[in-house]
Design an enzyme around this catalytic site. Sequence first.
Site, PDB file in Angstrom:
ATOM      1  N   HIS A  88     -10.219  -6.690  -3.532  1.00  0.00           N
ATOM      2  CA  HIS A  88      -8.942  -6.036  -3.847  1.00  0.00           C
ATOM      3  C   HIS A  88      -8.287  -6.634  -5.086  1.00  0.00           C
ATOM      4  O   HIS A  88      -7.474  -5.975  -5.746  1.00  0.00           O
ATOM      5  CB  HIS A  88      -8.030  -6.065  -2.624  1.00  0.00           C
ATOM      6  CG  HIS A  88      -8.496  -5.123  -1.561  1.00  0.00           C
ATOM      7  ND1 HIS A  88      -8.451  -3.761  -1.722  1.00  0.00           N
ATOM      8  CD2 HIS A  88      -9.065  -5.345  -0.344  1.00  0.00           C
ATOM      9  CE1 HIS A  88      -8.953  -3.176  -0.648  1.00  0.00           C
ATOM     10  NE2 HIS A  88      -9.336  -4.119   0.200  1.00  0.00           N
ATOM     11  N   TYR A 122      -4.966 -11.701  -0.402  1.00  0.00           N
ATOM     12  CA  TYR A 122      -5.099 -10.271  -0.077  1.00  0.00           C
ATOM     13  C   TYR A 122      -3.776  -9.546  -0.280  1.00  0.00           C
ATOM     14  O   TYR A 122      -3.710  -8.506  -0.955  1.00  0.00           O
ATOM     15  CB  TYR A 122      -5.571 -10.163   1.370  1.00  0.00           C
ATOM     16  CG  TYR A 122      -5.846  -8.777   1.893  1.00  0.00           C
ATOM     17  CD1 TYR A 122      -7.105  -8.192   1.737  1.00  0.00           C
ATOM     18  CD2 TYR A 122      -4.879  -8.071   2.600  1.00  0.00           C
ATOM     19  CE1 TYR A 122      -7.375  -6.931   2.258  1.00  0.00           C
ATOM     20  CE2 TYR A 122      -5.140  -6.815   3.115  1.00  0.00           C
ATOM     21  CZ  TYR A 122      -6.383  -6.245   2.944  1.00  0.00           C
ATOM     22  OH  TYR A 122      -6.650  -4.998   3.454  1.00  0.00           O
ATOM     23  N   HIS A 180     -17.735  -2.291   2.718  1.00  0.00           N
ATOM     24  CA  HIS A 180     -17.415  -3.058   1.509  1.00  0.00           C
ATOM     25  C   HIS A 180     -18.515  -2.923   0.464  1.00  0.00           C
ATOM     26  O   HIS A 180     -18.239  -2.888  -0.745  1.00  0.00           O
ATOM     27  CB  HIS A 180     -17.186  -4.521   1.860  1.00  0.00           C
ATOM     28  CG  HIS A 180     -15.861  -4.775   2.492  1.00  0.00           C
ATOM     29  ND1 HIS A 180     -15.571  -5.944   3.171  1.00  0.00           N
ATOM     30  CD2 HIS A 180     -14.741  -4.017   2.555  1.00  0.00           C
ATOM     31  CE1 HIS A 180     -14.330  -5.886   3.617  1.00  0.00           C
ATOM     32  NE2 HIS A 180     -13.808  -4.722   3.268  1.00  0.00           N
ATOM     33  N   GLU A 202     -17.670   0.219  -1.194  1.00  0.00           N
ATOM     34  CA  GLU A 202     -16.472   0.082  -2.031  1.00  0.00           C
ATOM     35  C   GLU A 202     -16.771  -0.716  -3.300  1.00  0.00           C
ATOM     36  O   GLU A 202     -16.311  -0.369  -4.393  1.00  0.00           O
ATOM     37  CB  GLU A 202     -15.366  -0.585  -1.214  1.00  0.00           C
ATOM     38  CG  GLU A 202     -13.982  -0.451  -1.812  1.00  0.00           C
ATOM     39  CD  GLU A 202     -12.885  -0.836  -0.830  1.00  0.00           C
ATOM     40  OE1 GLU A 202     -11.717  -0.856  -1.259  1.00  0.00           O
ATOM     41  OE2 GLU A 202     -13.181  -1.119   0.364  1.00  0.00           O
ATOM     42  N   ARG A 235       0.830  -1.204   0.000  1.00  0.00           N
ATOM     43  CA  ARG A 235       0.000   0.000   0.000  1.00  0.00           C
ATOM     44  C   ARG A 235       0.866   1.256   0.000  1.00  0.00           C
ATOM     45  O   ARG A 235       0.540   2.240  -0.692  1.00  0.00           O
ATOM     46  CB  ARG A 235      -0.921   0.004   1.222  1.00  0.00           C
ATOM     47  CG  ARG A 235      -2.097  -0.957   1.135  1.00  0.00           C
ATOM     48  CD  ARG A 235      -2.969  -0.805   2.369  1.00  0.00           C
ATOM     49  NE  ARG A 235      -4.185  -1.596   2.274  1.00  0.00           N
ATOM     50  CZ  ARG A 235      -5.202  -1.515   3.126  1.00  0.00           C
ATOM     51  NH1 ARG A 235      -5.146  -0.649   4.136  1.00  0.00           N
ATOM     52  NH2 ARG A 235      -6.270  -2.268   2.983  1.00  0.00           N
ATOM     53  N   HIS A 271      -6.257   4.176   1.959  1.00  0.00           N
ATOM     54  CA  HIS A 271      -7.656   4.582   1.802  1.00  0.00           C
ATOM     55  C   HIS A 271      -7.800   6.095   1.867  1.00  0.00           C
ATOM     56  O   HIS A 271      -8.506   6.705   1.054  1.00  0.00           O
ATOM     57  CB  HIS A 271      -8.519   3.949   2.897  1.00  0.00           C
ATOM     58  CG  HIS A 271      -8.876   2.522   2.658  1.00  0.00           C
ATOM     59  ND1 HIS A 271      -9.784   2.134   1.699  1.00  0.00           N
ATOM     60  CD2 HIS A 271      -8.461   1.383   3.266  1.00  0.00           C
ATOM     61  CE1 HIS A 271      -9.909   0.814   1.719  1.00  0.00           C
ATOM     62  NE2 HIS A 271      -9.118   0.336   2.659  1.00  0.00           N
ATOM     63  N   ASN A 276     -13.254 -10.277   0.606  1.00  0.00           N
ATOM     64  CA  ASN A 276     -12.356  -9.132   0.749  1.00  0.00           C
ATOM     65  C   ASN A 276     -11.178  -9.231  -0.217  1.00  0.00           C
ATOM     66  O   ASN A 276     -10.846  -8.274  -0.927  1.00  0.00           O
ATOM     67  CB  ASN A 276     -11.864  -9.042   2.198  1.00  0.00           C
ATOM     68  CG  ASN A 276     -11.226  -7.700   2.505  1.00  0.00           C
ATOM     69  OD1 ASN A 276     -11.275  -6.760   1.720  1.00  0.00           O
ATOM     70  ND2 ASN A 276     -10.615  -7.607   3.674  1.00  0.00           N
TER      71      ASN A 276
END
Length: 412
Positions: free
Chosen positions: A180, A115, A251, A254, A59, A384, A176
């Site tokens: 992503h 993930y 979520h 998102e 990230r 984020h 999840n």
Amino acid sequence: MEQKYKIDTLENRAFLENIRENLLQFGHAFPAPDGSSYYLGDDGTPWKERNRETWITSRMAHVYSLGCMLNHEGSEMLVDQALKGLTGVLHDDENSGWYAGITAEGSYLPTKQCYAHAFVILAASSAMLAGRTGAKALLDEALSTYDQFFWDDTLGLAVDTWDTTFTNLDTYRGINANMHTVEAFLAVADATGNDTYRERAGRIIAHIIDWATANDDRIPEHFTKDWEPDLDCNIDKPDDPFKPYGATPGHGIEWARLICQWACSYKTEGEQSYYIDIAKRLYNRAIKDAWNTDGAPGIVYTTDWKGNAIVHDRMHWTLAEAINTSAVLYRITKNDTYANDYQIFMQYLDETVLDHKHGSWYHQLDEKNEVMTTVWPGKSDLYHALQATLIPYHDVSLSIATALHKEHNHIR
């Protein structure tokens, strides 16, 4: 309401720019000497006693790749440090892929996570656009590893967790990591022009639509190995940071944005309306269930399958995604309802979630909007929050790194 909260005002643009610069400055101390990312504390000081995880390192590589294109001083060095970690200490040279992370003592965390690998892909694609050395090779390897171990082309979904040697696959299946994955696949398609990954994103989205439709627009998060929804998963541990019980409204919000991005990038104008309507349903359901549901502003972390709040904590990332999605839906629909939502979220960010003293955003608040540390102590990363300062003002059909890359190259 102040002008700085209203979308498309000069004041709002300036407000977001100030937040963005604060965030990028806040994260400068993230790199460990080996390139992995420290978990950041309340004032940006690294918490060196905590694990240094691959998803956080990825990230931060993504964030400072964006920083490169925003001309934020020092970003190039910070990206390169994170890439050093992803190509070095976090990479499993023996079994391939990436460790979940390393401990403060230097031992490896077990398992290989979908993930984390999705975030390696995102980081590499962004770093490639930022022109960083080694990023293209990292992206090629990350895609190859992902294709070999995580992507199930028969089903059009990704599996979740292997053991460290990629020998035994856990029976858990999760949404999840697939969410992503969609983000990462769209980023790759935008960065490379390879629409295979856009097609794959669409296959995942088709499943999400079916599952959400069957559950009154609340998306199941957890599944058995045969992809049967496990609606009672973690009912005894409802605030788990990665596998909470029930629906996760953040979520739903998102997913609504990702569906919009995919549809606007891949479908004809006539076909887009079907997906935009679904995105609106997911967003509206999540906001109705979760915003101000207990008498105080904020989006609750989870609800049950009837929409009743279970975990009332407010996580910063849910607000970031609400800012993004309300802006995106306003861009697409021109419906003032979404612009009004955006204003409300902006005001809440300024008055409650921004840490005006130490920087960045508070990562967890309770139902009275007091700071909590049970799930997300400190301020782990910037991903984020930074994206929420950019997505509202960029092309809804593009991943943010590609949008910035085009803008940056045009300006220069």
